[in-house]
Motif scaffolding. Sequence first.
Motif, mmCIF file in Angstrom:
data_model
loop_
_atom_site.group_PDB
_atom_site.id
_atom_site.type_symbol
_atom_site.label_atom_id
_atom_site.label_comp_id
_atom_site.label_asym_id
_atom_site.label_seq_id
_atom_site.Cartn_x
_atom_site.Cartn_y
_atom_site.Cartn_z
ATOM 1 N N ILE A 324 0.993 -1.233 0.135
ATOM 2 C CA ILE A 324 0.070 -0.128 -0.099
ATOM 3 C C ILE A 324 0.763 1.188 0.098
ATOM 4 C CG2 ILE A 324 -1.559 1.470 1.394
ATOM 5 C CD1 ILE A 324 -3.007 -1.201 2.078
ATOM 6 N N PHE A 325 1.896 1.140 0.811
ATOM 7 C CA PHE A 325 2.926 2.234 0.854
ATOM 8 C C PHE A 325 3.516 2.553 -0.623
ATOM 9 C CE2 PHE A 325 2.252 2.581 5.431
ATOM 10 C CZ PHE A 325 2.527 4.015 5.608
ATOM 11 N N ALA A 326 4.039 1.518 -1.395
ATOM 12 C CA ALA A 326 4.818 1.737 -2.391
ATOM 13 C C ALA A 326 4.189 2.680 -3.387
ATOM 14 C CB ALA A 326 5.186 0.324 -3.072
ATOM 15 N N PRO A 327 2.742 2.553 -3.937
ATOM 16 C CA PRO A 327 2.375 3.481 -4.782
ATOM 17 C C PRO A 327 2.306 4.850 -4.163
ATOM 18 C CG PRO A 327 0.922 1.781 -4.503
ATOM 19 C CD PRO A 327 1.876 1.524 -3.487
ATOM 20 N N GLY A 328 2.006 5.035 -3.074
ATOM 21 C CA GLY A 328 2.291 6.515 -2.655
ATOM 22 C C GLY A 328 3.534 7.053 -2.526
ATOM 23 N N MET A 329 4.637 6.212 -2.255
ATOM 24 C CA MET A 329 5.946 6.758 -2.280
ATOM 25 C C MET A 329 6.297 6.982 -3.863
ATOM 26 S SD MET A 329 7.105 7.000 0.743
ATOM 27 C CE MET A 329 8.887 7.202 0.437
ATOM 28 N N PHE A 330 5.619 6.271 -4.658
ATOM 29 C CA PHE A 330 5.936 6.475 -6.020
ATOM 30 C C PHE A 330 5.574 7.971 -6.649
ATOM 31 C CE2 PHE A 330 5.110 6.467 -10.623
ATOM 32 C CZ PHE A 330 6.235 5.625 -11.200
#
Length: 475
Positions: A324-330
């Motif tokens: 879930i965090f990965a797309p936000g960090m992208f």
Amino acid sequence: MASQGTSSGPQQNLSLPLILAFASASIPIQALVLAISVHLPRYFASHVGLELAAVGAAFAMVRLIDIPIDVMLGTAMDRTRTRFGRYRLWLVLGAPVLMAGLWLLLQANNTTSQLGLSGILLFLYIGYSMMYLSHLAWGGVLGPSYEQRSRVFGAIIGLGVVGAVIVLGIPIVMNEMGHTDGEGVRAMVWFIIAAIPVTTLLVLLTTREKITPETGKAFRPVDYLTLLKRGNVLRLLAADLCVTLGPGWMAALYLFYFKDSRGFDTTAANLLLMIYIAAGFVGAPFAAWLANKIGKHRALMVTTTIYSLGLVLIPFLPKGNFLIFAPGMFVVGAMAAGFGVMIRALTGDIADEIRLDTGREWMGLMYALTIGTTKIASGLSALTFVLLAYIGYQAKAGAVNTPQAIQSLELVYIVGPIVFVMIAGACFIGYKLTPERHAEIRRRLDERDALTEGGASALESLTGDTELVTASRPS
């Protein structure tokens, strides 16, 4: 292929292969930036065996000295005019200096004094400034139109991300092969040394430089103080300071926040950081595209707003959930890369405006000023550690923090970057150097340049004396 500078007429539309070839010089430059900020201080303290205080003092001392050196180099570049080129010459001169500085850095050992390390770093930074400044300034004149400049700097920032990601990956690969962290850092430095001549040669073989003619009065040092009285210059420097300080603030607290507040281990946190950085390869060209659709200053406002909204959402995501965090960090990382594209492209536009008013080239000095604000912001980011101590957060390994200390860490991590980044966007409210206004500036510059060059050519045909023609041009 091109081997010398030219000053004839407006440049044609730039092809994507030519832009990418020119932008390739940012690969070793940005690889070095990341190595300096993340790996090299720890390398000297942990693997070379130098005192941590001496390492910190050496880096801080050189940073203070380096800022006025940038201004002097930018001034010298703008006043350079040779058959080989203006900024092209400085790029060629800077490459071997930077390579030599990196080699000297590898020779440091546990007997190296603080003064000796400072000398090595100063030599390294001078080479870095020669290459970085000349490349940015050349990029500013390479694509003189509003749209071309966005494309050029989108490519420069995008390929710079490639260099940063490679440098992040080298220690990981080296560790998997059984090498130590110190050997991984040395491999990183050797990669940068090898990439410098390859990319510099690629730029020289593919890219011509348009040397802008000058019609203004002779240079006076006091004239440069007038830059700080221009509204657009002050907007730019304030925005650059804030847009660098915001992500820099976040970066300084990143591992503390993601481990103690968001529940990630070191490996997962570093992978998320790599996603954040790699997103710039998409974010940079996206920002360039958006700038050419709605204007650079508006694109900066959009990217700063999306970045801030992304940070607002982070505390509400489920702890420890990588997917879930990965797309936000992208998304946040892509927007951060867009900041760099917009600031660098806006710098070139404002330099055009000043050249129209004064008759002299200011591109090198303008980029020196923005690099200076970037360095100041990077230094101010270190104050976050003072703030952590003030709120009672314990940063030492193995320390147990109270819920109140962690809550304070969360507020500091989120609020600081949001405030600074939104201020950066707000700096361009009421900005009047629109695409239409810049097109008019370029039209008038091109007409004046054609008249200046036409007069010089006529004088040369009448006298047959190229030295007289050169001497007749304003310095």
